[in-house]
Enzyme design. Structure first.
Site, PDB file in Angstrom:
ATOM      1  CB  CYS A  82      14.647 -26.443 -78.197  1.00  0.00           C
ATOM      2  SG  CYS A  82      15.565 -25.624 -76.876  1.00  0.00           S
ATOM      3  CE  LYS A 112       9.028 -23.627 -76.892  1.00  0.00           C
ATOM      4  NZ  LYS A 112       8.377 -24.020 -78.154  1.00  0.00           N
ATOM      5  CG  HIS A 160      10.898 -22.792 -81.306  1.00  0.00           C
ATOM      6  ND1 HIS A 160      10.904 -24.011 -80.650  1.00  0.00           N
ATOM      7  CD2 HIS A 160      12.047 -22.168 -80.944  1.00  0.00           C
ATOM      8  CE1 HIS A 160      12.008 -24.110 -79.936  1.00  0.00           C
ATOM      9  NE2 HIS A 160      12.714 -23.007 -80.091  1.00  0.00           N
ATOM     10  CG  HIS A 181      11.824 -23.323 -74.424  1.00  0.00           C
ATOM     11  ND1 HIS A 181      11.539 -24.567 -74.951  1.00  0.00           N
ATOM     12  CD2 HIS A 181      12.764 -22.772 -75.249  1.00  0.00           C
ATOM     13  CE1 HIS A 181      12.248 -24.745 -76.037  1.00  0.00           C
ATOM     14  NE2 HIS A 181      13.000 -23.680 -76.240  1.00  0.00           N
ATOM     15  CD  GLU A 230       8.328 -19.844 -84.789  1.00  0.00           C
ATOM     16  OE1 GLU A 230       7.729 -20.922 -84.978  1.00  0.00           O
ATOM     17  OE2 GLU A 230       8.642 -19.437 -83.641  1.00  0.00           O
ATOM     18  CG  PHE A 244      20.847 -23.362 -78.276  1.00  0.00           C
ATOM     19  CD1 PHE A 244      20.082 -22.348 -78.816  1.00  0.00           C
ATOM     20  CD2 PHE A 244      21.237 -23.250 -76.950  1.00  0.00           C
ATOM     21  CE1 PHE A 244      19.697 -21.256 -78.061  1.00  0.00           C
ATOM     22  CE2 PHE A 244      20.855 -22.160 -76.179  1.00  0.00           C
ATOM     23  CZ  PHE A 244      20.084 -21.152 -76.732  1.00  0.00           C
TER      24      PHE A 244
END
Length: 420
Positions: A168, A340, A308, A345, A319, A405
């Site tokens: 991502c 998002k 994010h 996403h 976050e 990831f």
């Protein structure tokens, strides 16, 4: 070596809420959700998640001929369309004609997964009909770098050309790398961004098995709810974002309209876990601090963060903690939004679409809301996420966070363009 200043002179988007920048931007300011029941493939009760933020009414014929389009995966078509819009907005409406010094104009374009729809379709064909029935276009259709390659080929761009693959964070890494290439003089202009089209049975099965996706199947529009108390996973989106980055000298020489200045880039690795962030998201903190240092900014300079903000319980909390650790008291004074909540996403494309959002915020002073959280606030996520609607205020500096990831963290800083 004197570092060159880098500006944004073009932007393009294909998203679940619009197939260009103006349409997407209007939808985001309205707080319109792009999430609905999955239509890209047939779902049933075996799929824990049956909702997605799909691109609607996408027509690639304005970029490539129908025969040619059949040889490209959906993610690559999204990337081409977003790049074409970015080039046109930057003043290159007839590309490849009119491109100055093509050898100095490059492409870095990311994708976290690449042509997974093509992979699944051709794998089924091989199992059913044998290896000789697999398409000769299979390999060049699914490899993640083909997006960057096709953009280069289609628009005649001969400068640095490659793909970034970091889950991502892919598109954000692409933008950061393109920024560095111009800054150090390896190119004068770059198309940077990312594309993704992963709404397929295999990806849904995999992410669902991880319990990473929302299961609000009866309420699709409220499924993506970053920073809310009831968040239960992300909603998969698809699309592409593209920026034309350019040295300030080049932009001024050709009289280009400057949308924003890209001023900082920070990247780090968690060295912790394949999917989970470390406590207090230390890797994110490092990326944000490096970005601010690279830009010569203080925490007090930051006015807006496009987080994010995936709508997963762990990411949103960590976050929030990371932002408070890095910005201190300033964290409580700014908006930390997640688009998002509306786009879903977009995985490897998310960082590019969100960078376009930051450029729009800097130009307009309008900050999109984070929907689905107004009546469901999480006391541990205690910053201003614009849950109550669009916010209008002067914004001079933005940050955009992307985490992938594998522990890949990226932060990008932009400044409002107010003249040299």
């Amino acid at each position: 070596m004197q570092k060159r200043r880098v500006v944004v002179t073009g932007a393009g988007v294909v998203s679940p809420v619009g197939n260009d920048v103006p349409t997407t931007w209007a939808a985001l300011l309205e707080g319109r959700s792009g999430t609905g029941p999955v239509t890209c493939f047939e779902t049933n009760e075996e799929f824990a998640c049956r909702v997605a933020a799909e691109v609607k009414d996408f027509d690639p014929s304005g970029v490539v001929e129908p025969k040619e389009a059949r040889r490209y995966d959906r993610f690559a078509l999204f990337g081409l369309a977003a790049s074409q819009e970015a080039l046109r907005s930057a003043g290159f409406a007839n590309a490849p004609e009119g491109i100055p010094s093509p050898e100095r104009f490059g492409v870095i374009f990311g994708s976290g997964i690449g042509g997974i729809a093509t992979f699944e379709a051709e794998h089924k064909k091989m199992l059913a009909k044998g290896p000789r029935r697999v398409s000769p276009f299979f390999i060049p259709m699914f490899i993640p770098d083909i997006g960057a390659g096709l953009i280069s080929i289609h628009f005649g761009l001969k400068g640095p050309n490659y793909a970034t693959v970091s889950a991502c964070s892919s598109a954000a890494h692409a933008i950061g790398d393109a920024y560095r290439a111009i800054e150090r003089g390896d190119a004068d202009l770059m198309i940077a961004g990312g594309a993704e089209a992963t709404i397929t049975p295999m990806t849904f099965a995999g992410f669902s098995s991880m319990k990473a996706m929302s299961t609000r199947n009866d309420e699709p529009e409220t499924a993506s709810r970053p920073f809310s108390a009831g968040r239960d996973g992300f909603v998969m989106g698809e699309g592409a974002g593209a920026l034309v980055l350019e040295s300030l000298e080049s932009a001024q020489a050709r009289g280009a309209t400057i949308l924003a200045e890209l001023v900082g880039y920070g990247a780090s690795g968690d060295a912790y876990h394949i999917t989970s962030p470390p406590p207090e998201h230390l890797g994110a903190q490092q990326a944000m601090r490096e970005c601010l240092a690279d830009a010569g900014l203080e925490p007090s300079d930051v006015d807006y963060i496009n987080a994010h903000g995936t709508s997963t319980p762990v990411n949103d909390l960590h976050e929030t903690i990371a932002i408070k650790e890095v910005l201190g008291d300033r964290a409580k004074e700014i908006v930390v939004g997640s688009t998002k909540s509306m786009t879903g996403h977009l995985l490897g494309a998310s960082g590019a679409v969100e960078a376009v959002v930051c450029a729009q915020v800097l130009q307009t002073g309008k900050i999109p809301p984070t929907i689905n959280g107004a009546d469901d606030r999480d006391p541990e996520c205690d910053l201003d996420y614009a849950h109550d609607g669009m916010v209008e205020r002067e914004v001079k500096v933005t940050l955009s966070n992307s985490f992938g990831f594998g522990g890949h963290n990226v932060c990008i800083a932009m400044r409002k363009w107010e003249g040299a």
